[in-house]
Design a protein around this motif. Structure first.
Motif, mmCIF file in Angstrom:
data_model
loop_
_atom_site.group_PDB
_atom_site.id
_atom_site.type_symbol
_atom_site.label_atom_id
_atom_site.label_comp_id
_atom_site.label_asym_id
_atom_site.label_seq_id
_atom_site.Cartn_x
_atom_site.Cartn_y
_atom_site.Cartn_z
ATOM 1 N N GLU A 185 0.849 -1.197 0.000
ATOM 2 C CA GLU A 185 0.000 0.000 0.000
ATOM 3 C C GLU A 185 0.880 1.241 0.000
ATOM 4 O OE1 GLU A 185 -3.284 -2.298 2.784
ATOM 5 O OE2 GLU A 185 -2.485 -0.354 3.404
ATOM 6 N N TYR A 186 0.618 2.123 -0.944
ATOM 7 C CA TYR A 186 1.450 3.322 -1.091
ATOM 8 C C TYR A 186 1.267 4.267 0.091
ATOM 9 C CZ TYR A 186 3.279 7.652 -2.976
ATOM 10 O OH TYR A 186 3.981 8.807 -3.157
ATOM 11 N N GLN A 187 2.388 4.768 0.620
ATOM 12 C CA GLN A 187 2.365 5.649 1.784
ATOM 13 C C GLN A 187 2.830 7.065 1.484
ATOM 14 O OE1 GLN A 187 1.076 4.549 4.730
ATOM 15 N NE2 GLN A 187 0.634 2.689 3.574
ATOM 16 N N GLY A 188 3.347 7.304 0.276
ATOM 17 C CA GLY A 188 3.821 8.637 -0.069
ATOM 18 C C GLY A 188 5.313 8.646 -0.328
ATOM 19 N N PRO A 189 5.820 9.776 -0.832
ATOM 20 C CA PRO A 189 7.262 9.886 -1.092
ATOM 21 C C PRO A 189 8.053 9.908 0.209
ATOM 22 C CG PRO A 189 6.157 11.986 -1.454
ATOM 23 C CD PRO A 189 5.074 10.984 -1.233
ATOM 24 N N THR A 190 9.256 9.352 0.163
ATOM 25 C CA THR A 190 10.110 9.287 1.341
ATOM 26 C C THR A 190 11.171 10.377 1.283
ATOM 27 O OG1 THR A 190 11.670 7.755 0.295
ATOM 28 C CG2 THR A 190 9.751 6.798 1.417
ATOM 29 N N VAL A 191 11.915 10.505 2.355
ATOM 30 C CA VAL A 191 12.966 11.514 2.418
ATOM 31 C C VAL A 191 14.026 11.258 1.362
ATOM 32 C CG1 VAL A 191 14.731 12.521 3.914
ATOM 33 C CG2 VAL A 191 12.530 11.857 4.870
ATOM 34 N N SER A 192 14.278 10.005 1.050
ATOM 35 C CA SER A 192 15.301 9.651 0.072
ATOM 36 C C SER A 192 14.865 9.939 -1.360
ATOM 37 C CB SER A 192 15.653 8.169 0.217
ATOM 38 O OG SER A 192 14.524 7.357 -0.049
ATOM 39 N N GLY A 193 13.622 10.356 -1.563
ATOM 40 C CA GLY A 193 13.135 10.615 -2.906
ATOM 41 C C GLY A 193 12.471 9.426 -3.553
ATOM 42 N N LYS A 194 12.433 8.290 -2.862
ATOM 43 C CA LYS A 194 11.790 7.100 -3.392
ATOM 44 C C LYS A 194 10.322 7.061 -2.971
ATOM 45 C CE LYS A 194 16.038 4.275 -3.320
ATOM 46 N NZ LYS A 194 16.088 3.956 -4.762
ATOM 47 N N ARG A 195 9.632 6.016 -3.392
ATOM 48 C CA ARG A 195 8.226 5.834 -3.029
ATOM 49 C C ARG A 195 8.133 4.855 -1.861
ATOM 50 N NH1 ARG A 195 5.227 5.099 -8.947
ATOM 51 N NH2 ARG A 195 5.990 7.030 -9.878
ATOM 52 N N GLY A 196 7.385 5.232 -0.859
ATOM 53 C CA GLY A 196 7.248 4.397 0.318
ATOM 54 C C GLY A 196 6.014 3.509 0.252
ATOM 55 N N TYR A 197 6.184 2.226 0.587
ATOM 56 C CA TYR A 197 5.072 1.277 0.607
ATOM 57 C C TYR A 197 5.088 0.520 1.930
ATOM 58 C CZ TYR A 197 4.241 1.848 -4.416
ATOM 59 O OH TYR A 197 3.930 2.344 -5.654
ATOM 60 N N THR A 198 3.898 0.152 2.378
ATOM 61 C CA THR A 198 3.737 -0.710 3.546
ATOM 62 C C THR A 198 3.155 -2.043 3.086
ATOM 63 O OG1 THR A 198 3.421 1.130 5.077
ATOM 64 C CG2 THR A 198 2.573 -1.011 5.752
ATOM 65 N N ILE A 199 3.834 -3.118 3.423
ATOM 66 C CA ILE A 199 3.402 -4.462 3.032
ATOM 67 C C ILE A 199 2.825 -5.154 4.255
ATOM 68 C CG2 ILE A 199 4.152 -6.687 2.117
ATOM 69 C CD1 ILE A 199 6.374 -5.262 0.652
ATOM 70 N N THR A 200 1.590 -5.608 4.142
ATOM 71 C CA THR A 200 0.935 -6.329 5.223
ATOM 72 C C THR A 200 0.740 -7.791 4.840
ATOM 73 O OG1 THR A 200 -1.327 -5.935 4.432
ATOM 74 C CG2 THR A 200 -0.309 -4.193 5.750
ATOM 75 N N ASN A 201 0.232 -8.566 5.790
ATOM 76 C CA ASN A 201 -0.077 -9.965 5.480
ATOM 77 C C ASN A 201 -1.109 -10.079 4.365
ATOM 78 O OD1 ASN A 201 1.621 -11.504 7.154
ATOM 79 N ND2 ASN A 201 0.326 -11.134 8.933
ATOM 80 N N ASN A 202 -1.957 -9.060 4.234
ATOM 81 C CA ASN A 202 -2.943 -9.067 3.156
ATOM 82 C C ASN A 202 -2.307 -9.035 1.776
ATOM 83 O OD1 ASN A 202 -5.317 -9.189 4.657
ATOM 84 N ND2 ASN A 202 -5.344 -6.992 5.006
ATOM 85 N N ASN A 203 -1.052 -8.594 1.697
ATOM 86 C CA ASN A 203 -0.364 -8.495 0.415
ATOM 87 C C ASN A 203 0.341 -9.786 0.006
ATOM 88 O OD1 ASN A 203 0.196 -5.346 1.639
ATOM 89 N ND2 ASN A 203 -0.760 -5.568 -0.352
ATOM 90 N N ALA A 204 0.232 -10.836 0.809
ATOM 91 C CA ALA A 204 0.808 -12.120 0.404
ATOM 92 C C ALA A 204 0.177 -12.574 -0.912
ATOM 93 C CB ALA A 204 0.595 -13.167 1.498
ATOM 94 N N HIS A 205 0.993 -13.110 -1.818
ATOM 95 C CA HIS A 205 0.517 -13.381 -3.174
ATOM 96 C C HIS A 205 1.342 -14.497 -3.804
ATOM 97 C CE1 HIS A 205 -1.717 -12.524 -6.753
ATOM 98 N NE2 HIS A 205 -0.657 -12.162 -7.454
ATOM 99 N N SER A 206 0.804 -15.103 -4.844
ATOM 100 C CA SER A 206 1.537 -16.101 -5.635
ATOM 101 C C SER A 206 1.302 -15.826 -7.110
ATOM 102 C CB SER A 206 1.094 -17.523 -5.273
ATOM 103 O OG SER A 206 -0.281 -17.719 -5.558
ATOM 104 N N TRP A 207 2.292 -16.124 -7.929
ATOM 105 C CA TRP A 207 2.193 -15.891 -9.372
ATOM 106 C C TRP A 207 3.021 -16.933 -10.118
ATOM 107 C CZ3 TRP A 207 4.637 -12.938 -5.804
ATOM 108 C CH2 TRP A 207 5.998 -12.676 -5.963
#
Length: 735
Positions: free
Chosen positions: A512-534
């Motif tokens: 889930e996107y959390q916004g830009p970080t201090v380093s200039g990158k994009r911040g994301y939060t990964i939860t158990n809901n984001n577990a996936h297979s492909w």
């Protein structure tokens, strides 16, 4: 004289169309930045074509024909093969169109193909271009579209990584210019004013000064901190858990995949926080033995050790035939897992703790973390990896196992199927891929199969195969209902049934996107809901390539459909499986219309118009003075703005205010001329600032800010203890 007037009218109309095109462009800019949509210039060119046809007053049928040919040509170019003038591709496109229309009536939005989505986008742009023509030339009113454009870009600026500072300025300048010109034309038509240089100057000069003064005030004036809290956490806090039910397993990463199936309960527990340049899937492990009930690993050989910054022992790509871009990502592990997550194409892993090393199990491709030769969780690390662009031409070079040149061991490992697999699964695989010749076309056919044959994504009503049932057979022929494990396992089995090496991969989506970080990158939060297979499919010319059969998901794989000309990226914004759809209230256009008509905007605007015409000299003087004051204030902002900042933060007592104060300090240092270089870390920048001012204050503040960023809180009283250091630095920027 008449010809001269017509020429002036044509020039004015052309300028209005140009300004309208610039407003439409602001709608397309975020599409290019926020999504992985390739070749946005194609859509921009279509907008330009529509406006040129309107401006030149091309006959309606001929103009429509030109637009249709443009749309069909580019849909053929990026989604179909063969000559544009062959009817075979159009027949396929027509069948696809009818199928997608039926999906639309059934509200199965996830099943819509990329070809149909592109067609809908072209139609939307066609309508928007017509509305621009209607508002500019016929109605001579543009406020509604101008207002909608402002709302559009400000909402994106709030809820997405799109930086809309420049977009807002451009929109205000263009919007005011358009509305000013249209107002002048309406006045001329209504009051029968004679057009001329004098009348245009009387109207145009105040308009230009007003726009200039507004922009200057916007840039030069101090910006107050937001008075409302961030709405994103508030809104997402009301989303329900994805899935769930009595007796269901809890979603998340697990090591036992021998028995798949059944519902699961959503779990929004945070497991990782990441900083990335672009979103992608995170791998944990792969498995290659399908048992009929789930997945196992063929071998558990001794893990291969490697140290920090060493080249990752397992290669996923054939670098000779692949275009790659090297990136880095930062990962913070919230849960104590003794392994890392990493993207496909991993090159190396590093961490500030030099006592850590790594080892990878070649069968699982799972990377364990070790401290003093014992497995131990690692809280923070950085991964370096390659993001590839896969050449479709190279992948289409393989048509059979005989010409693939793979070892018998490799073929057996990645085409293995249980003897108990029902024959109808193999027959279905042949039916799906029967008309395709290459491995790539067959893999794409299987990937698309699930979106076109009545399959439903579900986390609750998911069956568990009985003792004599096959997991894939049950999903393909009986239930047609399930989540990522059902889709990905079924695709691997279907591909292996026609002799294409493939494997099952598990890990996490981007989160889930959390916004830009201090380093200039994009911040994301990964939860158990984001577990996936492909799924990953092997092509001898390029290596392992991810595929995403699960409806509503996209692995963001970049496909180069023409290796000699352009890269075409076929991606889709993922709708992650763990996030339920949020019902939005339908708009009430009739009620909105009645509200607008009941308010006397028209009367108010007429009075304003009359006032401007009558008192334009006084208005010109006022705007000139305001513009001059704004210009002087802007030029002298380094003398007064530091005092304003000190005054704003002097009466703030909460420790959380330190973050805002630190970010305000960074902006002020930038205004002062101490620029932070691209990719420069905060610590290096702090050292440079302290060297410039001969102090240690910036280093102390930066160290405290980094602790706040990673821990989320500060010790009580931290802001009071450091306020004086912050004020000293702010005051040093007074020019």
């Amino acid at each position: 004289m008449i010809k001269g007037n017509k020429k002036k009218e044509t020039t004015t109309t052309l300028f209005l169309y140009l300004l309208g095109f610039l407003l439409l462009w602001e709608w397309l800019r975020p599409v290019d930045e926020l999504t992985d949509t390739g070749n946005v210039y194609i859509f921009l060119g279509f907008l330009l074509l529509c406006l040129v046809i309107s401006f030149t007053k091309v006959q309606m049928l001929l103009g429509a024909l030109l637009k249709v040919v443009y749309i069909l040509y580019f849909i053929h170019r990026y989604y179909f093969e063969g000559s544009f003038f062959q009817l075979s591709w159009f027949s396929q496109f027509w069948d696809d169109l009818i199928l997608n229309i039926s999906y639309s009536f059934q509200m199965e939005w996830n099943a819509l193909t990329f070809e149909f989505r592109s067609l809908l986008f072209f139609i939307l742009l066609w309508l928007m271009a017509y509305l621009i023509h209607y508002w500019l030339i016929i109605r001579r009113q543009m406020f509604i579209f101008f207002f909608m454009t402002l709302v559009y870009i400000t909402v994106l600026d709030t809820f997405t990584p799109y930086e809309a500072d420049g977009a807002i300025v451009r929109t205000v300048v263009v919007g005011f210019a358009v509305m000013g010109m249209l107002t002048f034309h309406r006045l001329v038509e209504r009051e029968a004013i004679v057009k001329g240089v004098s009348s245009k100057g009387k109207w145009g000069l105040p308009l230009l000064l007003m726009i200039g003064a507004s922009v200057a005030l916007g840039f030069g004036g101090p910006k107050a901190e937001p008075i409302w809290p961030d709405p994103v956490p508030y809104l997402t806090s009301y989303s329900e858990d994805s899935g769930g039910g009595a007796g269901g397993q809890r979603v998340g990463y697990g090591t036992d995949d021998t028995s798949l199936g059944g519902p699961f309960i959503g779990d929004d527990t945070v497991v990782y926080e990441t900083e990335v340049d672009q979103r992608h899937y995170w791998r944990v492990e792969t498995k290659d033995i399908y048992t009929g009930k789930g997945w196992e690993v063929s071998s558990f050989d001794d893990p291969v050790p490697f140290t920090q910054n060493d080249v990752f022992p397992i290669s996923s790509f054939n670098q000779e035939g692949l275009e790659v871009k090297e990136l880095t990502a930062n990962v913070s592990s919230v849960r104590s897992y003794p392994h890392i997550i990493y993207p496909l194409g991993l090159k190396s892993v590093s961490t500030e703790n030099v006592s850590y090393s790594f080892r990878v199990n070649e069968g699982l491709e799972k990377v364990y973390t070790l401290e003093a030769d014992r497995t131990a969780p690692l809280e923070e690390y950085t991964v370096s990896y390659d993001i590839p662009r896969y050449s479709v031409t190279a992948m289409k070079a393989t048509k059979s196992l005989e010409e693939a040149g793979l070892s018998p061991e490799f073929i057996y490992q990645y085409t293995q199927l249980p003897e108990t697999l029902p024959q109808r699964v193999k027959d279905l695989a042949l039916e799906i891929t029967g008309e395709q010749e290459t491995w790539f076309d067959k893999a794409r056919a299987v990937e698309r199969y699930f979106g076109q044959n009545g399959f439903t994504y579900d986390q609750i009503d998911v069956a568990v195969p009985g003792a004599d049932e096959d997991y894939v057979d049950q999903f393909l022929f009986e239930t047609l209902r399930g989540y990522c494990d059902n889709y990905s396992t079924s695709m691997v089995v279907l591909l292996r049934s026609v002799g294409i090496p493939s494997r099952w991969v598990k890990g996490y989506t981007e989160g889930e996107y959390q916004g830009p970080t201090v380093s200039g990158k994009r911040g994301y939060t990964i939860t158990n809901n984001n577990a996936h297979s492909w799924v990953e499919v092997y092509f001898p010319e390029v290596g392992w390539v991810p595929f995403e059969p699960t409806q509503g998901f996209s692995s963001n794989v970049q496909l180069n459909f023409d290796s000699t000309t352009e890269n075409s990226t076929e991606v889709e914004t993922p709708e992650t499986e763990e996030q339920p759809e949020v019902e939005r209230p339908e708009e009430a256009p009739e009620e909105a219309a009645s509200t607008e008509s009941s308010f006397s905007w028209k009367e108010l605007w007429s009075k304003m118009e009359a006032g401007f015409v009558k008192h334009w000299k006084r208005g010109l003087i006022t705007l000139s003075v305001m513009g001059l004051v704004a210009y002087i204030a802007y030029k002298l902002r380094l003398k007064w703005l530091p005092y304003v900042l000190v005054l704003i933060f002097r009466f703030r007592k909460k420790d959380d205010d330190f973050q805002r104060a630190y970010l305000a300090l960074l902006k002020q240092l930038d205004r002062y001329g101490i620029k932070r270089k691209e990719h420069q870390t905060l610590r290096d920048y702090a050292e440079y600032v302290d060297y410039f001012f001969s102090s240690k204050d910036m280093g102390t503040l930066t160290s405290l800010y980094e602790r706040y960023v990673y821990k989320g809180t500060l010790e009580e009283g931290s802001w009071d203890r450091t306020r004086e250091l912050w004020e000293n630095l702010i005051k040093k920027t007074i020019a």
